[in-house]
Enzyme design. Structure first.
Site, PDB file in Angstrom:
ATOM      1  N   ARG A 191      44.114  48.445  21.124  1.00 48.23           N
ATOM      2  CA  ARG A 191      43.518  49.361  22.085  1.00 48.23           C
ATOM      3  C   ARG A 191      44.441  50.557  22.291  1.00 48.23           C
ATOM      4  NH1 ARG A 191      39.833  49.171  26.258  1.00 48.23           N
ATOM      5  NH2 ARG A 191      39.531  46.913  26.085  1.00 48.23           N
ATOM      6  N   GLY A 244      45.101  39.663  43.358  1.00 45.67           N
ATOM      7  CA  GLY A 244      46.131  39.227  42.425  1.00 45.67           C
ATOM      8  C   GLY A 244      45.605  39.222  40.997  1.00 45.67           C
ATOM      9  N   SER A 268      41.474  45.723  42.437  1.00 45.16           N
ATOM     10  CA  SER A 268      41.134  44.297  42.450  1.00 45.16           C
ATOM     11  C   SER A 268      42.390  43.440  42.448  1.00 45.16           C
ATOM     12  CB  SER A 268      40.272  43.955  41.241  1.00 45.16           C
ATOM     13  OG  SER A 268      40.044  42.567  41.139  1.00 45.16           O
ATOM     14  N   ASN A 298      42.012  40.396  21.465  1.00 45.39           N
ATOM     15  CA  ASN A 298      41.457  41.635  22.011  1.00 45.39           C
ATOM     16  C   ASN A 298      40.013  41.834  21.586  1.00 45.39           C
ATOM     17  OD1 ASN A 298      43.370  43.586  23.592  1.00 45.39           O
ATOM     18  ND2 ASN A 298      44.659  42.556  22.099  1.00 45.39           N
ATOM     19  N   GLU A 342      47.001  44.150  28.097  1.00 44.81           N
ATOM     20  CA  GLU A 342      47.685  45.397  28.442  1.00 44.81           C
ATOM     21  C   GLU A 342      47.038  46.082  29.649  1.00 44.81           C
ATOM     22  OE1 GLU A 342      49.366  49.530  26.431  1.00 44.81           O
ATOM     23  OE2 GLU A 342      48.532  47.947  25.160  1.00 44.81           O
ATOM     24  N   ARG A 343      45.712  45.985  29.787  1.00 49.46           N
ATOM     25  CA  ARG A 343      45.056  46.591  30.953  1.00 49.46           C
ATOM     26  C   ARG A 343      45.560  45.949  32.246  1.00 49.46           C
ATOM     27  NH1 ARG A 343      40.213  45.768  31.994  1.00 49.46           N
ATOM     28  NH2 ARG A 343      39.693  47.702  33.071  1.00 49.46           N
TER      29      ARG A 343
END
Length: 299
Positions: A56, A75, A70, A130, A96-97
């Protein structure tokens, strides 16, 4: 609630274990490896480096901010996955997001699954996880498949088994990489869909591809409209069937017309139609005149 607190405490306890130089785990055979590998552990974000194999490359800022909100409220629900590189040093495999969003809200630790893998295994895990778990755009997915082919030498059949996708689906993604780079960027940025790209790829000429892409964007064409546009272009390239050659037409000179008139004793009409064809009209004025003409022909 007690279970959540217990799990969090366990994660922190294992985190302390990873910081103990006397318990540096480098393989699954090392002491305490079973307590670490595959378990959820609270890791310091500063100890995690981004995976260079991460497919990505585009992160929607608005979506990232929503995820950060969020995480701030609830958490990190789904742990990230990392592999151990060295003492208290880890490399991101997937998530990674979540890692970026956690950093945005100021977290210093994040829950993570620990794995020990070599570079090839890490690449496969990163790409496969991913593809399966995240909403990658079609070009990023295609690039992930291509890297599995180029760097790991996986066949399309092997990839089909690893990612749970049909071979034809994988082939359709890979074909997108034959599109003009501008069109690939258009797919990544959401100006056109994968369906549009699949229609355009049937045209080999990249200049024509670019022209059709511009029409799709400017005229807001649907996938079906695009398919029709491509079909019309392809039909225009087919050789048209040749008809039978037509004979050259000609004009009858007055002298030739006069020859008929003088011979039959009446004004003869000579007409030439297309293709060199025509007709001769011999008028008569009575039965006697008709018989006269018949006698001339029979003589």
């Amino acid at each position: 609630m007690a279970q959540a607190i217990k799990k969090q405490a366990l994660g922190r306890g294992l985190s302390a274990l990873l910081k103990d130089p006397e318990n540096d785990i480098k393989s699954v055979d090392d002491k305490n490896a079973d307590k670490v590998v595959g378990n959820i552990i609270e890791l310091e974000i500063a100890a995690i480096e981004i995976n260079p194999f991460q497919p990505r490359s585009n992160f929607n800022e608005e979506s990232l901010r929503e995820l950060a909100t969020s995480i701030k409220e609830l958490g990190v629900i789904q742990p990230i996955t990392v592999r151990k590189l060295d003492f208290n040093k880890f490399q991101l495999i997937s998530g990674e997001r979540r890692l970026r969003a956690s950093t945005l809200v100021g977290l210093t630790t994040v829950p993570a699954y620990i794995r020990i893998a070599n570079d090839n295994e890490s690449l496969v895990m990163a790409l496969v996880e991913n593809i399966q778990r995240h909403d990658l755009d079609p070009i990023e997915i295609a690039l992930s498949y291509q890297r599995l082919i180029d760097e790991i030498q996986l066949t399309q059949e092997q990839m089909s088994d690893r990612v749970g996708k049909k071979r034809s689906t994988i082939a359709n993604y890979l074909r997108l990489l034959k599109l003009d780079p501008i069109i690939q960027t258009g797919i990544r940025d959401g100006f056109i869909s994968m369906g549009h790209g699949r229609a355009i790829i049937n045209i080999e000429n990249q200049d024509i591809q670019a022209d059709i892409y511009q029409k799709i964007v400017s005229q807001n064409l649907s996938v079906r409209d695009t398919e029709a546009l491509v079909k019309n272009y392809q039909e225009s390239l087919k050789p048209k069937p040749e008809g039978k050659p037509k004979a050259n037409s000609f004009e009858v000179e007055d002298a030739h017309k006069n020859t008929f008139t003088n011979y039959f004793g009446t004004k003869v009409d000579v007409k030439v139609t297309g293709g060199g064809k025509g007709k001769i009209t011999i008028p008569f004025h009575s039965e006697e005149d008709f018989k006269r003409i018949i006698n001339l022909i029979n003589d």
